[in-house]
Design a protein around this motif. Sequence first.
Motif, PDB file in Angstrom:
ATOM      1  N   GLU A  44      45.448  52.859  39.867  1.00  0.00           N
ATOM      2  CA  GLU A  44      46.433  53.745  39.242  1.00  0.00           C
ATOM      3  C   GLU A  44      46.550  53.470  37.747  1.00  0.00           C
ATOM      4  O   GLU A  44      46.664  54.397  36.950  1.00  0.00           O
ATOM      5  CB  GLU A  44      47.789  53.599  39.932  1.00  0.00           C
ATOM      6  CG  GLU A  44      47.854  54.248  41.296  1.00  0.00           C
ATOM      7  CD  GLU A  44      49.164  53.978  42.029  1.00  0.00           C
ATOM      8  OE1 GLU A  44      49.949  53.107  41.581  1.00  0.00           O
ATOM      9  OE2 GLU A  44      49.397  54.638  43.053  1.00  0.00           O
ATOM     10  N   SER A  45      46.514  52.188  37.356  1.00  0.00           N
ATOM     11  CA  SER A  45      46.600  51.873  35.922  1.00  0.00           C
ATOM     12  C   SER A  45      45.343  52.345  35.191  1.00  0.00           C
ATOM     13  O   SER A  45      45.428  52.829  34.057  1.00  0.00           O
ATOM     14  CB  SER A  45      46.830  50.382  35.699  1.00  0.00           C
ATOM     15  OG  SER A  45      45.716  49.633  36.111  1.00  0.00           O
ATOM     16  N   LYS A  46      44.178  52.225  35.831  1.00  0.00           N
ATOM     17  CA  LYS A  46      42.946  52.732  35.219  1.00  0.00           C
ATOM     18  C   LYS A  46      42.994  54.250  35.082  1.00  0.00           C
ATOM     19  O   LYS A  46      42.556  54.809  34.076  1.00  0.00           O
ATOM     20  CB  LYS A  46      41.723  52.320  36.040  1.00  0.00           C
ATOM     21  CG  LYS A  46      41.340  50.870  35.884  1.00  0.00           C
ATOM     22  CD  LYS A  46      40.104  50.545  36.693  1.00  0.00           C
ATOM     23  CE  LYS A  46      39.726  49.086  36.570  1.00  0.00           C
ATOM     24  NZ  LYS A  46      38.538  48.755  37.381  1.00  0.00           N
ATOM     25  N   LEU A  47      43.528  54.915  36.088  1.00  0.00           N
ATOM     26  CA  LEU A  47      43.668  56.369  36.028  1.00  0.00           C
ATOM     27  C   LEU A  47      44.615  56.770  34.901  1.00  0.00           C
ATOM     28  O   LEU A  47      44.337  57.705  34.148  1.00  0.00           O
ATOM     29  CB  LEU A  47      44.177  56.909  37.369  1.00  0.00           C
ATOM     30  CG  LEU A  47      44.442  58.412  37.435  1.00  0.00           C
ATOM     31  CD1 LEU A  47      43.137  59.182  37.244  1.00  0.00           C
ATOM     32  CD2 LEU A  47      45.102  58.782  38.746  1.00  0.00           C
ATOM     33  N   LYS A  51      43.655  58.981  31.643  1.00  0.00           N
ATOM     34  CA  LYS A  51      44.388  60.197  31.264  1.00  0.00           C
ATOM     35  C   LYS A  51      44.875  60.107  29.823  1.00  0.00           C
ATOM     36  O   LYS A  51      44.832  61.090  29.088  1.00  0.00           O
ATOM     37  CB  LYS A  51      45.568  60.424  32.214  1.00  0.00           C
ATOM     38  CG  LYS A  51      45.146  60.952  33.567  1.00  0.00           C
ATOM     39  CD  LYS A  51      46.339  61.194  34.466  1.00  0.00           C
ATOM     40  CE  LYS A  51      45.909  61.733  35.819  1.00  0.00           C
ATOM     41  NZ  LYS A  51      47.045  61.947  36.725  1.00  0.00           N
ATOM     42  N   MET A  52      45.330  58.917  29.407  1.00  0.00           N
ATOM     43  CA  MET A  52      45.767  58.739  28.019  1.00  0.00           C
ATOM     44  C   MET A  52      44.593  58.911  27.061  1.00  0.00           C
ATOM     45  O   MET A  52      44.723  59.541  26.012  1.00  0.00           O
ATOM     46  CB  MET A  52      46.410  57.365  27.834  1.00  0.00           C
ATOM     47  CG  MET A  52      47.801  57.260  28.412  1.00  0.00           C
ATOM     48  SD  MET A  52      48.534  55.626  28.229  1.00  0.00           S
ATOM     49  CE  MET A  52      48.398  55.338  26.495  1.00  0.00           C
ATOM     50  N   THR A  53      43.445  58.364  27.432  1.00  0.00           N
ATOM     51  CA  THR A  53      42.251  58.504  26.601  1.00  0.00           C
ATOM     52  C   THR A  53      41.848  59.962  26.498  1.00  0.00           C
ATOM     53  O   THR A  53      41.487  60.444  25.417  1.00  0.00           O
ATOM     54  CB  THR A  53      41.093  57.674  27.192  1.00  0.00           C
ATOM     55  OG1 THR A  53      41.508  56.315  27.280  1.00  0.00           O
ATOM     56  CG2 THR A  53      39.850  57.778  26.338  1.00  0.00           C
TER      57      THR A  53
END
Length: 177
Positions: A44-47, A51-53
């Motif tokens: 979830e943190s990678k996702l 998304k921020m990137t």
Amino acid sequence: MSEREKKLLLVLGATFFLILNFIGFNMLYLPEVQKADRSKMTSESKLKAAKMTLALREKYEPEMAWLERSGTIRTSPLEAQSKLQALLRKQASARRLEIRDSRIITFQPGEHFDRVKVLFKVTGMERDVLSWLTTIHQTNQRQVITKMEVKPQNNDLTRIEVEIEIEKWILPTLEEE
């Protein structure tokens, strides 16, 4: 076996069964559940980071496209430095300036741009040197003189000696990002 012994055996068996289940739950099942939870949180943190990137890319994409349209092409720092040095030599030779020194300075990588620098030292007539300086200072090409030292030539006061540090901002190649 008496009735009491049977009940005691049944209670001990049930207690032993519950203890084994509790130990099995804590030793086998619970670690796997915790591992799955950690994996889920990491994913979830990678996702979220992806998304921020993506949001940042959408924000900066028009600016990057403008840079590419305006002539700032993606290139390697070494290639950009050699092209910059060749341009300086060509412009100096066209104005009959004497090239005293030409050095490539280590490039500085940045987050969105790389900065390449060249140190150049020439001597010549004041008019020719000023013409050369105005030609090589090209802000629309992200190429500027960042350091300049001007002094008269010792043996001939009609000529001046100029040492400049010129810097060019380039977009890094996609492999470097």
